[in-house]
Design a protein around this motif. Structure first.
Motif, PDB file in Angstrom:
ATOM      1  N   LYS A 251     -70.733 -84.386  16.781  1.00 43.63           N
ATOM      2  CA  LYS A 251     -70.697 -86.113  15.576  1.00 43.63           C
ATOM      3  C   LYS A 251     -69.024 -86.803  16.220  1.00 43.63           C
ATOM      4  O   LYS A 251     -68.696 -85.987  15.808  1.00 43.63           O
ATOM      5  N   LYS A 252     -68.706 -88.019  16.094  1.00 47.70           N
ATOM      6  CA  LYS A 252     -67.067 -87.887  16.897  1.00 47.70           C
ATOM      7  C   LYS A 252     -66.847 -87.124  15.301  1.00 47.70           C
ATOM      8  O   LYS A 252     -67.470 -87.438  13.267  1.00 47.70           O
ATOM      9  N   GLY A 253     -65.611 -86.414  15.500  1.00 43.64           N
ATOM     10  CA  GLY A 253     -64.813 -85.662  14.389  1.00 43.64           C
ATOM     11  C   GLY A 253     -65.607 -84.671  14.215  1.00 43.64           C
ATOM     12  O   GLY A 253     -64.428 -83.904  13.381  1.00 43.64           O
ATOM     13  N   GLU A 254     -66.075 -83.796  14.409  1.00 47.70           N
ATOM     14  CA  GLU A 254     -66.807 -83.018  14.418  1.00 47.70           C
ATOM     15  C   GLU A 254     -65.817 -81.657  15.221  1.00 47.70           C
ATOM     16  O   GLU A 254     -65.205 -81.955  15.413  1.00 47.70           O
ATOM     17  N   LYS A 255     -65.412 -80.435  14.425  1.00 49.71           N
ATOM     18  CA  LYS A 255     -65.019 -79.504  14.174  1.00 49.71           C
ATOM     19  C   LYS A 255     -65.859 -77.825  15.325  1.00 49.71           C
ATOM     20  O   LYS A 255     -66.709 -78.093  14.962  1.00 49.71           O
ATOM     21  N   VAL A 256     -65.709 -78.388  16.507  1.00 46.67           N
ATOM     22  CA  VAL A 256     -66.111 -77.064  17.301  1.00 46.67           C
ATOM     23  C   VAL A 256     -65.065 -76.456  17.894  1.00 46.67           C
ATOM     24  O   VAL A 256     -63.771 -76.241  18.164  1.00 46.67           O
ATOM     25  N   PHE A 257     -65.687 -74.730  17.519  1.00 45.05           N
ATOM     26  CA  PHE A 257     -65.026 -73.466  18.102  1.00 45.05           C
ATOM     27  C   PHE A 257     -65.811 -73.336  19.448  1.00 45.05           C
ATOM     28  O   PHE A 257     -67.294 -73.072  19.653  1.00 45.05           O
ATOM     29  N   VAL A 258     -65.615 -72.493  20.368  1.00 44.23           N
ATOM     30  CA  VAL A 258     -65.887 -71.892  22.219  1.00 44.23           C
ATOM     31  C   VAL A 258     -65.090 -71.053  22.089  1.00 44.23           C
ATOM     32  O   VAL A 258     -64.413 -70.805  22.210  1.00 44.23           O
ATOM     33  N   SER A 259     -66.330 -69.911  22.417  1.00 41.20           N
ATOM     34  CA  SER A 259     -65.726 -68.686  22.796  1.00 41.20           C
ATOM     35  C   SER A 259     -65.929 -68.418  24.089  1.00 41.20           C
ATOM     36  O   SER A 259     -66.441 -68.887  24.964  1.00 41.20           O
ATOM     37  N   ALA A 260     -64.801 -67.436  24.805  1.00 42.20           N
ATOM     38  CA  ALA A 260     -65.301 -67.711  26.116  1.00 42.20           C
ATOM     39  C   ALA A 260     -64.720 -68.697  26.707  1.00 42.20           C
ATOM     40  O   ALA A 260     -65.276 -69.703  27.842  1.00 42.20           O
ATOM     41  N   ALA A 261     -63.731 -69.370  26.489  1.00 44.89           N
ATOM     42  CA  ALA A 261     -63.505 -70.966  26.503  1.00 44.89           C
ATOM     43  C   ALA A 261     -63.009 -71.385  28.526  1.00 44.89           C
ATOM     44  O   ALA A 261     -62.692 -72.409  28.398  1.00 44.89           O
ATOM     45  N   SER A 262     -62.621 -69.913  28.435  1.00 47.31           N
ATOM     46  CA  SER A 262     -62.459 -70.311  29.958  1.00 47.31           C
ATOM     47  C   SER A 262     -63.138 -70.187  31.527  1.00 47.31           C
ATOM     48  O   SER A 262     -63.281 -70.297  32.526  1.00 47.31           O
ATOM     49  N   GLY A 263     -64.147 -70.192  30.549  1.00 48.45           N
ATOM     50  CA  GLY A 263     -65.392 -69.497  31.655  1.00 48.45           C
ATOM     51  C   GLY A 263     -66.549 -70.700  32.344  1.00 48.45           C
ATOM     52  O   GLY A 263     -66.387 -71.343  31.668  1.00 48.45           O
ATOM     53  N   ALA A 264     -67.521 -69.960  32.707  1.00 43.68           N
ATOM     54  CA  ALA A 264     -67.939 -71.158  33.295  1.00 43.68           C
ATOM     55  C   ALA A 264     -68.183 -72.443  33.238  1.00 43.68           C
ATOM     56  O   ALA A 264     -69.012 -73.377  33.245  1.00 43.68           O
ATOM     57  N   VAL A 265     -69.465 -71.623  31.367  1.00 38.35           N
ATOM     58  CA  VAL A 265     -69.733 -72.539  30.089  1.00 38.35           C
ATOM     59  C   VAL A 265     -68.125 -72.906  29.319  1.00 38.35           C
ATOM     60  O   VAL A 265     -68.418 -74.240  29.360  1.00 38.35           O
ATOM     61  N   GLY A 266     -67.846 -71.907  28.506  1.00 38.15           N
ATOM     62  CA  GLY A 266     -67.304 -72.481  28.312  1.00 38.15           C
ATOM     63  C   GLY A 266     -65.743 -74.054  28.553  1.00 38.15           C
ATOM     64  O   GLY A 266     -65.395 -74.741  27.142  1.00 38.15           O
ATOM     65  N   GLN A 267     -65.755 -73.801  29.409  1.00 32.09           N
ATOM     66  CA  GLN A 267     -64.697 -75.313  29.960  1.00 32.09           C
ATOM     67  C   GLN A 267     -64.794 -75.921  29.874  1.00 32.09           C
ATOM     68  O   GLN A 267     -64.464 -77.287  29.783  1.00 32.09           O
ATOM     69  N   LEU A 268     -66.461 -76.912  30.127  1.00 29.33           N
ATOM     70  CA  LEU A 268     -67.383 -77.327  29.663  1.00 29.33           C
ATOM     71  C   LEU A 268     -67.510 -78.203  28.835  1.00 29.33           C
ATOM     72  O   LEU A 268     -67.392 -79.338  28.303  1.00 29.33           O
ATOM     73  N   VAL A 269     -67.970 -76.683  27.831  1.00 26.79           N
ATOM     74  CA  VAL A 269     -68.261 -77.454  26.555  1.00 26.79           C
ATOM     75  C   VAL A 269     -67.001 -78.131  25.787  1.00 26.79           C
ATOM     76  O   VAL A 269     -67.700 -79.211  25.047  1.00 26.79           O
ATOM     77  N   GLY A 270     -65.596 -77.425  26.077  1.00 24.97           N
ATOM     78  CA  GLY A 270     -64.347 -78.201  25.610  1.00 24.97           C
ATOM     79  C   GLY A 270     -64.403 -79.702  26.250  1.00 24.97           C
ATOM     80  O   GLY A 270     -63.933 -80.247  25.390  1.00 24.97           O
ATOM     81  N   GLN A 271     -64.465 -79.730  27.310  1.00 20.76           N
ATOM     82  CA  GLN A 271     -64.157 -80.997  27.667  1.00 20.76           C
ATOM     83  C   GLN A 271     -65.267 -81.437  27.218  1.00 20.76           C
ATOM     84  O   GLN A 271     -65.281 -83.305  26.786  1.00 20.76           O
ATOM     85  N   PHE A 272     -66.316 -81.207  27.222  1.00 20.18           N
ATOM     86  CA  PHE A 272     -67.746 -82.430  26.651  1.00 20.18           C
ATOM     87  C   PHE A 272     -67.654 -82.537  25.177  1.00 20.18           C
ATOM     88  O   PHE A 272     -67.682 -83.554  24.999  1.00 20.18           O
ATOM     89  N   ALA A 273     -67.118 -81.179  23.974  1.00 27.30           N
ATOM     90  CA  ALA A 273     -66.098 -81.757  23.026  1.00 27.30           C
ATOM     91  C   ALA A 273     -65.534 -82.454  22.784  1.00 27.30           C
ATOM     92  O   ALA A 273     -65.913 -83.910  21.991  1.00 27.30           O
ATOM     93  N   LYS A 274     -64.604 -82.670  23.347  1.00 31.33           N
ATOM     94  CA  LYS A 274     -63.646 -83.837  24.070  1.00 31.33           C
ATOM     95  C   LYS A 274     -64.607 -85.010  24.390  1.00 31.33           C
ATOM     96  O   LYS A 274     -64.551 -86.506  23.535  1.00 31.33           O
TER      97      LYS A 274
END
Lengths: 346, 346
Positions: free
Chosen positions: A155-178
């Motif tokens: 949901k908008k405004g929620e706080k998300v943490f991603v580990s291995a964040a520059s990896g194949a999956v993590g870099q996308l999770v971060g961008q999807f979160a934004k």
């Protein structure tokens, strides 16, 4: 029909601890470029173009039952198995013809017979880099999409943490979160990766976990109000620190635990009572269970790629003979972004 | 109005390790049986009849934030807090009148002022033992119902494992599993409890975990095909062994981890990668989040009780002064079924 050279990467023996290049061999065999008799339209002959290095492959190198059975059998000359992009050389199936491009499960050699199953996809869009089908447009992209949107319902405004964040999956999770209007912090293993996350991929914050002797304190710094969503790629100590910092009704998408795959005795996670106290839902998943969502995912992601709104960082190794080093590098964090091996560019 | 005697159980100091009777004091105060001025219809004066001993109360005895805040403050003469059944002596609220029976959060003394909030319920059905409202018809009953039916969505034929299976919640989960057409095995801490589960409560199998040096082997014996649903009451080593034996798409309802509450350093759980490999969903929950389902639950459970299709085993301690021993006994497994303390029978 003439035989041609077929270089292969094979496993020498089951791996214990961290995998090393010497666990694999490059061997040169030959292949007749023809579908076997009786392959019943269920198999394609493909020329492998790009191979994908993924953490789960480590699990295949250990003896015993795994979630991606069967293990790779060492010493038999059977090449490694993993995702890749290839061009069809021969097909008996009416939906596939010579020259078609596909992505899915293949083997680490120049030419492979690949099965026509639910993990093989025809590539329809070629205005984007073909190697993307080992990453953002392939299994890792789907993993980020399913694990974040489907399992975590951000949901908008929620706080998300991603580990291995520059990896194949993590870099996308971060961008999807934004894209979902969340605040997102990533952890990675070098200064350069942290810079990438903050300056290029739009993460709100990022930190180098190797420079944080107290992960709990680091998380409290970046999440003073706690974490709503944790996208789990590493497991072990990181998970333990995250559990202390989750908020009520938090969600953990358990995608991978790369920190544990090379350990003979996994680290103990001690803070699990937080799952109760904070009403946490922790959901493990395997992306191949959700491949029916691939068309929906493509519709979502392709415009973002074309408009430059979602970026994808790849680390490209040239040549099958550099495959073992590339694969092994995943576990020491040598890769910078999605690790791809080029077998051939055409 | 005259003052009357009001015996209380108070905490002497924060507890570390296993709680002991000596951590509590019985003190004799007095109370004026009258609602305080300005209580604004939000408080009832009740005479406590039955008090409930529940594992979560241990968490309240430790300093620091918990999921059932606030902690009980020791040394202040404030009595313990927990669930109970009481009779209304005074009410300013139109829905409650003198003589009504209620269950909900109260305090460990003869007379309490209780808050009219979402955790207080008027008792409408008195053809069943009144003490049941501390157990099968109260918080533990709802816990079993929500944690099993709502969170685990059991299907006929599925394999269910329950730890602390003869306790207030576990004995119901097992019986609910049988109603749902499941195969159910429980673990408990004595021969007598195991006999109870198998011979009286209808569990398919039960075992004494204290006589199983290898829990993994025990689970493999009772679940050769693995566990679909685990109702988690204990945590630690049991959870670790369960994770090895879960089936694909298994569900873990995380209700409690009693084995961990008294440890300064919780046990490490090492088999969490199974959550990924087996696509497990582990969901922590607090029953009070689901109290809106209580009417639906009563409709379900009352007929089963009246027809003798669901049984409930209680361990009744007589007298408030025996409350500390009863509460402490939960953590050594001295109780045989739901532990209740009778303050007064009328």
């Amino acid at each position: 029909m003439a035989e041609v050279r077929n270089k292969q990467v094979v496993l020498k023996e089951y791996v214990t601890g961290f995998p090393e290049e010497s666990d694999m061999d490059i061997i040169e065999g030959t292949i007749t470029l023809k579908l076997p008799e009786g392959s019943n339209n269920e198999v394609l002959l493909v020329k492998n173009l790009y191979l994908s290095c993924d953490p789960y492959m480590r699990i295949l190198m250990t003896q015993g039952p795994s979630y991606v059975t069967p293990s790779i059998t060492p010493g038999t000359g059977t090449p490694l198995r993993g995702y890749g992009v290839g061009r069809v050389l021969e097909s008996g199936h009416p939906d596939y013809k010579k020259g078609d491009l596909v992505w899915g499960i293949t083997t680490w050699q120049e030419y492979s017979f690949v099965s026509l199953d639910q993990s093989l996809f025809k590539i329809e869009h070629t205005d984007v880099p073909l190697s993307y089908y080992t990453g953002i447009l392939g299994m890792p992209g789907m993993t980020a999409y399913v694990g974040f949107f489907e399992l975590c319902s951000p949901k908008k405004g929620e706080k998300v943490f991603v580990s291995a964040a520059s990896g194949a999956v993590g870099q996308l999770v971060g961008q999807f979160a934004k894209l979902a209007g969340c605040y997102v912090v990533g952890s990675a293993g070098s200064k350069e990766k942290v810079e990438l996350l903050k300056n290029k991929l739009g993460f709100d914050e990022a930190f180098n976990y190797k420079e944080e002797p107290d992960l709990d304190a680091a998380l409290k710094r970046y999440f003073p109000e706690g974490i709503d969503i944790y996208f789990e790629n590493v497991g072990g100590k990181t998970l333990d620190a995250v559990l202390l910092n989750m908020r009520l009704n938090g969600r953990i998408s358990a995608c991978g635990m790369i920190s544990q795959y090379n350990l003979t005795q996994p680290e103990g996670v001690t803070n699990l009572t937080n799952i109760i106290m904070k009403r946490i839902r922790m959901q493990g998943f395997i992306v191949s269970d959700s491949y029916h969502l691939y068309p929906k995912f493509l519709e979502f992601i392709l415009p973002h790629i074309r408009e430059g709104k979602v970026l994808y960082v790849e680390d490209i190794a040239e040549g099958l003979e550099n495959g073992p080093a590339a694969l092994v590098g995943l576990f020491t964090g040598r890769n910078f972004g999605k690790q791809v091996v080029v077998v051939s560019r055409e």
